[in-house]
Design an enzyme around this catalytic site. Structure first.
Site, short mmCIF file in Angstrom:
data_model
loop_
_atom_site.label_atom_id
_atom_site.label_comp_id
_atom_site.label_asym_id
_atom_site.label_seq_id
_atom_site.Cartn_x
_atom_site.Cartn_y
_atom_site.Cartn_z
N ASP A 76 0.73 -1.22 0.10
CA ASP A 76 -0.12 -0.02 0.03
C ASP A 76 0.69 1.23 -0.19
O ASP A 76 1.97 1.32 -0.38
CB ASP A 76 -0.80 -0.22 1.23
CG ASP A 76 -2.25 0.75 0.94
OD1 ASP A 76 -2.30 1.81 1.15
OD2 ASP A 76 -3.40 0.08 0.66
N ASP A 77 0.40 2.31 0.45
CA ASP A 77 1.14 3.67 0.53
C ASP A 77 2.35 3.78 1.37
O ASP A 77 2.73 2.55 2.00
CB ASP A 77 0.27 4.57 1.29
CG ASP A 77 0.57 6.06 0.81
OD1 ASP A 77 1.42 6.25 0.15
OD2 ASP A 77 -0.28 6.77 1.34
N LYS A 114 -3.96 -0.36 -6.70
CA LYS A 114 -4.90 0.39 -5.78
C LYS A 114 -4.72 1.83 -6.14
O LYS A 114 -3.39 2.37 -5.76
CB LYS A 114 -4.80 -0.16 -4.29
CG LYS A 114 -5.43 0.74 -3.14
CD LYS A 114 -5.42 0.23 -1.84
CE LYS A 114 -6.24 1.08 -0.94
NZ LYS A 114 -5.72 0.42 0.39
N ASP A 164 -5.74 5.79 -5.21
CA ASP A 164 -6.64 6.30 -4.31
C ASP A 164 -6.92 7.47 -4.80
O ASP A 164 -7.06 7.73 -6.18
CB ASP A 164 -5.70 6.55 -3.00
CG ASP A 164 -6.51 6.58 -1.86
OD1 ASP A 164 -7.51 7.10 -1.69
OD2 ASP A 164 -5.85 5.83 -0.83
N GLY A 173 -16.17 5.50 -2.90
CA GLY A 173 -17.73 5.22 -3.34
C GLY A 173 -18.21 6.60 -4.10
O GLY A 173 -19.33 6.69 -4.43
N ARG A 229 -13.70 0.75 -4.06
CA ARG A 229 -14.06 1.11 -2.72
C ARG A 229 -15.67 1.44 -2.75
O ARG A 229 -15.75 2.56 -3.49
CB ARG A 229 -13.06 1.67 -2.00
CG ARG A 229 -11.83 0.93 -1.72
CD ARG A 229 -12.11 0.34 -0.18
NE ARG A 229 -12.13 1.49 0.74
CZ ARG A 229 -11.20 2.01 1.29
NH1 ARG A 229 -9.77 1.67 1.05
NH2 ARG A 229 -11.22 3.10 2.09
N ASP A 251 -12.47 4.21 4.95
CA ASP A 251 -11.84 3.10 5.71
C ASP A 251 -12.46 2.51 6.85
O ASP A 251 -13.21 2.96 7.48
CB ASP A 251 -10.73 3.82 6.00
CG ASP A 251 -9.54 4.33 4.83
OD1 ASP A 251 -10.13 4.39 3.90
OD2 ASP A 251 -8.33 4.50 5.39
C1 GAL Z 1 -6.63 5.63 2.30
C2 GAL Z 1 -7.12 4.41 1.71
C3 GAL Z 1 -6.60 3.25 2.69
C4 GAL Z 1 -5.14 3.35 2.51
C5 GAL Z 1 -4.48 4.93 2.48
C6 GAL Z 1 -2.78 5.19 2.37
O1 GAL Z 1 -7.22 6.79 1.32
O2 GAL Z 1 -8.54 4.39 1.96
O3 GAL Z 1 -6.98 2.00 2.45
O4 GAL Z 1 -4.68 2.95 1.19
O5 GAL Z 1 -5.15 5.72 1.95
O6 GAL Z 1 -2.37 6.28 2.75
#
Ligand code: GAL
Length: 672
Positions: free
Chosen positions: A322-323, A407, A409, A466, A483, A487
């Site tokens: 992820d990030d 993924k 964002d 969403g 999504r 979160d």
């Molecule tokens: C949010 C996302 C999380 C994660 C996070 C990373 O916006 O919904 O699942 O990826 O960013 O900073």
């Protein structure tokens, strides 16, 4: 496993309250109402949740507790109270045409003592009178009665206790669930071979093919396949199928797994066409455990653990970073500082990820697939370098490194959105963070196109919570999943609030296009500093059952190196996972609500149906199998308990209880 809790209310009686000598009236509004939790607004003393005089069905009340569903107020009554009484109903501040409906519930020592039945706006107050003899802990609950919390302004008017014992005192927080040790429902997979996982797999022509046959059973095991199309090879020792298919077509392959105890066989359909992710992606993602503390080592350990734990044998495939693999705009952590891009504009990973291609290769060698994260704005949600104005280049880089999943964002795209999209017309009046739907769609459209251009299947996962009803257009921009919510966190409120509100998007789910209610929150989770999930054991059964019925992408969010036996069992029930991976690709919706029991049904490819009986209440509730007929199951049915992997005698069933916040998950098929 460490602290697990379960229902039946029991909270500490350690707070000593004044002792009363003769029966006395104690008004609820004289207690500390701030201890209540509620779905919207603040608890109000002698006023409605919006601050008006308490009024129900035209009747005004001077005293009471104004709240909002879902509402919980826990009270230590100490065992000496005789009675609780109140007048309850929806406050008149809600328009009588509003879609408001609530149910008032009184729970004493874990047992339901009184329920109001569903009450709507405008209805006259109902009398609540409950005998409290011997009751120590009381819960005053207002449920949304199954249709969401909109307009659920609820009053406990004239609420009072008659008591000769200790003075009642409220207790802060969500209803405390008494510890219940984890209990394992699913028998271990047999030593004989069994081929698990989806029976359908999509790939595009020219894209590297990678599929590991998920099979349980004693090793060594030998794999074979008949009908494998030209261009694909099977490693008979690992069960890993690789290669490239040049032309479109559908191929029915027979997979075989053999060990010293026997042979298993399964038909497997490979569809070489335009679409991938024909069943919801399953794997692991770093965010819910490591968040900003992710590193190459941690990702490799997660991949190793996915193999070593045997989860790979149940179809778990993706290892997604992820990030925080990129450099950060202003972090004080030196491992996150450095150039965002090289002189050619190519994204530069941070020093925790010295070799992205090496990492993807490592994951592929294990028979798994690799995923990555970015954002269309200049910065990701965590403040690392995003893909803005480098989308084509980034898509190419991810493909060159060998990643199979992105993924994508939304964060910080809001600040650049207007300059990106021309022809800005009407501004949305509801305060949405985008100005028109086109603006919400645009960044996904372009990244979707760039990903498609790569000679590699990269599952495209939209992470924009969403917005603009993404389920209506996510597929059209080449999204494979999107999504539908903000979160998730590891609480009942978060998980159930998301999971039980997915009906709107459900009809849009289909093979290749999945609604994503966010990642799993079982095991050791914690966004940097981990702890055992705060979901109770039954809440975890609910979580996994519901996500499978929803045909959700299943991404484990826990620290894989700390998997306990319970969590492993929860994630390796092949019959439950088969509901998620069913080739028909239907998403469940709620088919019946009866008080706190909600029934979700999902049609399956083989003509059967998966049925989840969920108990949203805080006390166990009975399940009535006779209801099957009213749910549209005519004639004789064969009922199979998916968690226990055993048949349920329909005509001769002992009383079945659905645990509080728990589930009973069945597969029902017409009896032959
Ligand atoms: C949010 C996302 C999380 C994660 C996070 C990373 O916006 O919904 O699942 O990826 O960013 O900073």
């Amino acid at each position: 496993m460490k602290s697990r809790f379960v229902l039946a209310l029991g909270f500490s009686l350690a707070v000593l309250a004044p002792q009363m000598t003769s029966a006395e009236t104690v008004w609820l509004d004289d207690l500390n109402l701030a201890a209540a939790t509620q779905g919207w607004g603040q608890p109000h003393k002698n006023q409605s949740v919006d601050g008006h005089t308490l009024t129900i069905g035209g009747q005004k009340f001077e005293r009471g507790f104004g709240t909002h569903a879902e509402s919980h107020l826990k009270i230590n009554v100490g065992g000496g109270a005789q009675k609780f009484s109140a007048k309850v109903g929806v406050d008149d501040e809600v328009n009588s045409n509003a879609a408001s409906s609530v149910e008032f519930i009184v729970v004493g020592d874990g047992k339901t003592l009184w329920r109001s039945g569903v009450m709507k706006a405008g209805a006259a107050a109902k009398d609540c009178a409950v005998d409290l003899t011997g009751v120590k802990s009381l819960l005053l609950q207002v449920s949304d009665s199954g249709d969401g919390i909109d307009f659920d302004h609820a009053d406990w008017a004239d609420a009072k206790f008659e008591t000769a014992g200790t003075k009642p005192t409220t207790v802060s927080g969500e209803p405390q669930l008494i510890f219940v040790a984890p209990y394992i429902l699913t028998p271990a997979a047999p030593a004989t071979p069994r081929i698990n996982g989806a029976n359908l797999f999509g790939v595009r022509p020219g894209s590297p093919f990678l599929f590991t046959i998920p099979a349980t059973g004693e090793r060594p095991m030998e794999f074979s396949a008949t009908g494998l199309p030209d261009g694909l090879q099977l490693d008979t020792k690992t069960g890993c199928i690789t290669g490239v298919l040049k032309t479109k077509g559908e191929f029915i392959v027979t997979l075989r797994a053999k060990n010293s105890l026997g042979t298993a066989e399964k038909k497997f359909r490979i569809v070489c066409g335009d679409q991938m992710a024909l069943t919801p992606p399953m794997g692991w993602n770093s965010w819910n455990c490591f968040a900003g503390a992710v590193s190459e080592e941690r990702v490799k350990s997660a991949a190793d653990a996915l193999v070593k734990s045997g989860l790979i044998n149940h179809g778990w495939t993706y290892i997604n970073v992820d990030d925080f693999w990129q450099n950060h705009r202003n972090s004080k952590d030196p491992t996150l500082r450095g150039d965002f891009r090289d002189t050619n504009g190519v994204i530069v990973p941070n020093s925790r990820f010295p070799d992205m291609k090496g990492l993807a290769d490592y994951i592929h060698k294990l028979g798994l697939k690799a995923g990555l994260y970015s954002s269309p704005g200049p910065w990701t949600c965590g403040g690392c370098a995003g893909s803005w104005q480098h989308e084509a280049q980034d898509a190419q880089t991810y493909a060159e490194w060998g990643f199979d999943y992105l993924k994508y964002d939304w964060c910080s795209y809001g600040s650049v959105v207007s300059s990106e999209v021309t022809n800005v017309a009407k501004v949305k009046s509801n305060g949405s963070p985008w100005k028109k739907d086109e603006e919400a769609i645009y960044p996904y459209k372009i990244m979707g196109e760039f990903l498609r251009k790569q000679n590699r299947d990269i599952v495209f996962s939209l992470c924009q919570y969403g917005m603009a009803d993404v389920w209506n257009w996510g597929g059209a921009v080449n999204g494979n999943c999107w999504r539908t919510t903000g979160d998730i966190t590891d609480t009942w409120r978060s998980m159930s609030g998301i999971g039980f509100r997915q009906d709107k998007a459900a009809p849009l789910a289909k093979p290749g296009n999945w609604n994503d209610p966010d990642m799993l929150i079982v095991g050791e989770v914690g966004w940097g500093k981990t702890h055992p999930t705060r979901l109770s054991v039954d809440e975890q059964y609910t979580h996994i059952s519901l996500w499978c019925l929803l045909s959700a992408p299943l991404l484990i969010g826990c620290d894989m190196t700390k998997l306990d036996d319970f969590t492993l069992n929860l994630l390796s029930n092949d019959e439950v996972l088969a509901i998620d991976q069913d080739a028909l690709g239907k998403e469940t919706t709620c088919v019946s609500t009866n008080g706190d029991v909600r029934i979700y049904a999902k049609d399956l490819e083989d003509g059967g149906r998966a049925l989840g009986f969920f108990n949203l209440g805080v006390t166990p509730l009975p399940l009535d199998l006779k209801q099957l007929a009213s749910l549209g199951f005519g004639g004789q049915q064969h009922v199979h308990d998916l968690w226990r992997q055993s048949d349920v005698p329909v005509n001769d069933t002992p009383a079945i209880m659905i645990p509080a916040h728990g589930v009973v998950l069945y597969k029902v098929t017409a009896a032959k």
